[in-house]
Design a protein around this motif. Structure first.
Motif, PDB file in Angstrom:
ATOM      1  N   THR A  92      73.972  38.153  60.557  1.00  0.00           N
ATOM      2  CA  THR A  92      75.375  38.519  60.724  1.00  0.00           C
ATOM      3  C   THR A  92      75.565  39.970  60.318  1.00  0.00           C
ATOM      4  N   VAL A  93      76.152  40.733  61.223  1.00  0.00           N
ATOM      5  CA  VAL A  93      76.289  42.181  61.056  1.00  0.00           C
ATOM      6  C   VAL A  93      77.647  42.507  60.449  1.00  0.00           C
ATOM      7  N   PHE A  94      77.653  43.280  59.375  1.00  0.00           N
ATOM      8  CA  PHE A  94      78.873  43.763  58.743  1.00  0.00           C
ATOM      9  C   PHE A  94      78.878  45.289  58.830  1.00  0.00           C
ATOM     10  N   LEU A  95      79.741  45.828  59.684  1.00  0.00           N
ATOM     11  CA  LEU A  95      79.803  47.268  59.873  1.00  0.00           C
ATOM     12  C   LEU A  95      80.805  47.882  58.904  1.00  0.00           C
ATOM     13  N   PRO A  96      80.451  48.988  58.267  1.00  0.00           N
ATOM     14  CA  PRO A  96      81.402  49.653  57.384  1.00  0.00           C
ATOM     15  C   PRO A  96      82.458  50.391  58.201  1.00  0.00           C
ATOM     16  N   PRO A  97      83.570  50.775  57.582  1.00  0.00           N
ATOM     17  CA  PRO A  97      84.549  51.603  58.287  1.00  0.00           C
ATOM     18  C   PRO A  97      83.876  52.866  58.829  1.00  0.00           C
ATOM     19  N   ALA A  98      84.259  53.279  60.018  1.00  0.00           N
ATOM     20  CA  ALA A  98      83.601  54.408  60.684  1.00  0.00           C
ATOM     21  C   ALA A  98      83.631  55.674  59.844  1.00  0.00           C
ATOM     22  N   ASP A  99      84.708  55.858  59.074  1.00  0.00           N
ATOM     23  CA  ASP A  99      84.811  57.096  58.290  1.00  0.00           C
ATOM     24  C   ASP A  99      83.965  57.059  57.021  1.00  0.00           C
ATOM     25  N   LYS A 100      83.363  55.892  56.713  1.00  0.00           N
ATOM     26  CA  LYS A 100      82.500  55.775  55.536  1.00  0.00           C
ATOM     27  C   LYS A 100      81.027  55.617  55.888  1.00  0.00           C
ATOM     28  N   ALA A 101      80.736  55.215  57.122  1.00  0.00           N
ATOM     29  CA  ALA A 101      79.356  54.891  57.505  1.00  0.00           C
ATOM     30  C   ALA A 101      78.426  56.068  57.254  1.00  0.00           C
ATOM     31  N   ASN A 102      77.289  55.778  56.594  1.00  0.00           N
ATOM     32  CA  ASN A 102      76.343  56.848  56.233  1.00  0.00           C
ATOM     33  C   ASN A 102      74.949  56.636  56.804  1.00  0.00           C
ATOM     34  N   GLY A 103      74.751  55.594  57.596  1.00  0.00           N
ATOM     35  CA  GLY A 103      73.454  55.411  58.253  1.00  0.00           C
ATOM     36  C   GLY A 103      72.471  54.535  57.506  1.00  0.00           C
ATOM     37  N   THR A 104      72.805  54.132  56.277  1.00  0.00           N
ATOM     38  CA  THR A 104      71.904  53.272  55.506  1.00  0.00           C
ATOM     39  C   THR A 104      72.209  51.804  55.811  1.00  0.00           C
ATOM     40  N   ALA A 105      71.165  50.975  55.830  1.00  0.00           N
ATOM     41  CA  ALA A 105      71.317  49.550  56.120  1.00  0.00           C
ATOM     42  C   ALA A 105      70.661  48.713  55.035  1.00  0.00           C
ATOM     43  N   VAL A 106      71.247  47.564  54.744  1.00  0.00           N
ATOM     44  CA  VAL A 106      70.670  46.610  53.787  1.00  0.00           C
ATOM     45  C   VAL A 106      70.737  45.206  54.382  1.00  0.00           C
ATOM     46  N   ILE A 107      69.604  44.536  54.380  1.00  0.00           N
ATOM     47  CA  ILE A 107      69.533  43.132  54.779  1.00  0.00           C
ATOM     48  C   ILE A 107      69.723  42.287  53.526  1.00  0.00           C
ATOM     49  N   VAL A 108      70.741  41.446  53.517  1.00  0.00           N
ATOM     50  CA  VAL A 108      71.098  40.646  52.338  1.00  0.00           C
ATOM     51  C   VAL A 108      70.536  39.236  52.492  1.00  0.00           C
ATOM     52  N   VAL A 109      69.797  38.791  51.473  1.00  0.00           N
ATOM     53  CA  VAL A 109      69.129  37.491  51.516  1.00  0.00           C
ATOM     54  C   VAL A 109      69.663  36.609  50.381  1.00  0.00           C
ATOM     55  N   PRO A 110      70.582  35.697  50.671  1.00  0.00           N
ATOM     56  CA  PRO A 110      71.125  34.829  49.624  1.00  0.00           C
ATOM     57  C   PRO A 110      70.061  33.882  49.069  1.00  0.00           C
ATOM     58  N   GLY A 111      70.309  33.404  47.848  1.00  0.00           N
ATOM     59  CA  GLY A 111      69.392  32.458  47.224  1.00  0.00           C
ATOM     60  C   GLY A 111      69.785  31.020  47.463  1.00  0.00           C
ATOM     61  N   GLY A 112      69.141  30.135  46.705  1.00  0.00           N
ATOM     62  CA  GLY A 112      69.413  28.706  46.824  1.00  0.00           C
ATOM     63  C   GLY A 112      68.186  27.844  46.622  1.00  0.00           C
ATOM     64  N   GLY A 113      67.178  28.380  45.933  1.00  0.00           N
ATOM     65  CA  GLY A 113      66.002  27.590  45.589  1.00  0.00           C
ATOM     66  C   GLY A 113      65.161  27.144  46.770  1.00  0.00           C
ATOM     67  N   TYR A 114      65.302  27.824  47.907  1.00  0.00           N
ATOM     68  CA  TYR A 114      64.644  27.426  49.157  1.00  0.00           C
ATOM     69  C   TYR A 114      65.098  26.038  49.606  1.00  0.00           C
ATOM     70  N   ARG A 115      66.210  25.543  49.048  1.00  0.00           N
ATOM     71  CA  ARG A 115      66.767  24.247  49.460  1.00  0.00           C
ATOM     72  C   ARG A 115      68.054  24.425  50.255  1.00  0.00           C
ATOM     73  N   PHE A 116      68.808  25.463  49.909  1.00  0.00           N
ATOM     74  CA  PHE A 116      70.050  25.769  50.622  1.00  0.00           C
ATOM     75  C   PHE A 116      70.266  27.280  50.541  1.00  0.00           C
ATOM     76  N   ILE A 117      71.306  27.752  51.196  1.00  0.00           N
ATOM     77  CA  ILE A 117      71.634  29.179  51.207  1.00  0.00           C
ATOM     78  C   ILE A 117      73.036  29.360  50.641  1.00  0.00           C
ATOM     79  N   ALA A 118      73.135  30.137  49.567  1.00  0.00           N
ATOM     80  CA  ALA A 118      74.424  30.429  48.932  1.00  0.00           C
ATOM     81  C   ALA A 118      75.106  31.549  49.728  1.00  0.00           C
ATOM     82  N   ALA A 119      75.711  31.165  50.839  1.00  0.00           N
ATOM     83  CA  ALA A 119      76.076  32.121  51.880  1.00  0.00           C
ATOM     84  C   ALA A 119      77.226  33.054  51.536  1.00  0.00           C
ATOM     85  N   GLU A 120      78.081  32.678  50.602  1.00  0.00           N
ATOM     86  CA  GLU A 120      79.257  33.499  50.324  1.00  0.00           C
ATOM     87  C   GLU A 120      79.024  34.464  49.155  1.00  0.00           C
ATOM     88  N   HIS A 121      78.860  33.932  47.928  1.00  0.00           N
ATOM     89  CA  HIS A 121      78.845  34.840  46.777  1.00  0.00           C
ATOM     90  C   HIS A 121      77.554  35.656  46.689  1.00  0.00           C
TER      91      HIS A 121
END
Length: 307
Positions: free
Chosen positions: A61-90
């Motif tokens: 799922t792609v989350f784009l920053p506001p155009a006036d703030k975008a700086n070209g850096t990207a981070v892939i976020v990997v939620p935890g959950g013990g390899y049993r589930f994915i803590a998708a929100e927090h």
């Protein structure tokens, strides 16, 4: 390790509308998968956290920053959950929105959870998805107006183990890579991560979910990330609480020692209290650990000025 000096930033995070698009991780057949009747499940746990389990179709799922703030850096976020589930929100969506405030384009990874029912080899399924996420972000960098040389990965708990696995095992492709795209993250941010699968420090639930009850010695070594660091490992920021009873703080400490030994740039922030799984906000401390992350990225020119 150098001591971080940080510039005070506003603690408030604006949750302004962001452009979101969810894309399948693979086009066509998903590697290392087999037919299954398993159905993906989403639920709100008793503590109010949104969890996803039985993932068989991974997405980004792609989350784009506001155009006036975008700086070209990207981070892939990997939620935890013990390899049993994915803590998708927090440990997922909320993190992506915070990164957007810094001008960073964020990608939340919904990865396959290891299962003998859905995979031929469950031990490499999540790592395949992490590598594929890096591959997609680099190959579609122009589409999202990001710098393909500023692609990082950020993981929490078992998601930290997955992000860490991608960080140390980038030189071995577990997915088709016809364009020879680099699978090496340019940096990693690991929050209270599972690192070691040794008996002394292992989070045994995560280990068993990924490797089974009687893992082979070579698998234990391969996925004990402190044993896999080399001088080519990208820079890493670590965060942990000393009183973490779920994933012992020694996980971060032994990884930091391995990074130091191999002269890999790194830093670490340790809370005295906080426990495990708190995401962005440690309610047992007034310290905002993400301020340290921001300054660490800024000091290494990993948060770039807008081009």
């Amino acid at each position: 390790m150098k001591k971080i000096l940080f510039t005070v930033m506003s603690a408030a995070i604006s949750f302004a509308a962001v452009s979101q698009e969810t894309i399948p991780l693979y086009e066509g057949a998903i590697p290392n998968s087999k037919p299954s009747q398993l159905q993906e499940k989403s639920e709100v746990a008793g503590n109010g956290r949104f969890l996803i389990s039985n993932v068989t179709t991974p997405t980004l799922t792609v989350f784009l920053p506001p155009a006036d703030k975008a700086n070209g850096t990207a981070v892939i976020v990997v939620p935890g959950g013990g390899y049993r589930f994915i803590a998708a929100e927090h440990e997922g969506t909320a993190v992506a929105k915070a990164l957007n405030e810094w001008g960073v384009t964020a990608f939340v990874l919904k990865y396959r959870l290891p299962s003998d029912e859905t995979m031929t080899d469950k031990t490499i399924g999540p790592l395949q998805d992490a590598q594929r996420a890096i591959q997609i972000v680099r190959e579609k960098a122009k589409l999202w107006q990001i710098n393909p040389k500023q692609v990082g990965i950020m993981g929490f708990s078992a998601g930290g183990h997955l992000a860490g696995s991608a960080t140390v095992h980038f030189d071995q492709a577990f997915i088709p890579n016809p364009l020879k795209t680099s699978l090496r993250p340019d940096f990693a941010i690991l929050a209270y991560p599972v690192i070691s699968f040794t008996d002394e420090f292992a989070h045994k639930g995560s280990r068993e979910q990924l490797l089974g009850k009687e893992p082979a010695p070579d698998k234990l070594k391969f996925f004990s990330l402190e044993l896999q660091v080399t001088k080519h490992t990208p820079p890493v920021f670590l965060m942990h609480a000393r009183d973490d009873k779920a994933v012992k703080v020694q996980n971060s400490e032994v990884f930091a020692e391995a990074l130091e030994k191999n002269r890999v740039k790194h830093d670490m922030y340790l809370y005295e209290k906080g426990g495990h799984g708190f995401g962005l906000i440690n309610t047992q401390s007034d310290v905002d650990w993400m301020k340290y992350v921001y300054q660490w990225l800024f000091n290494q020119d990993l948060i770039l000025k807008k081009r």
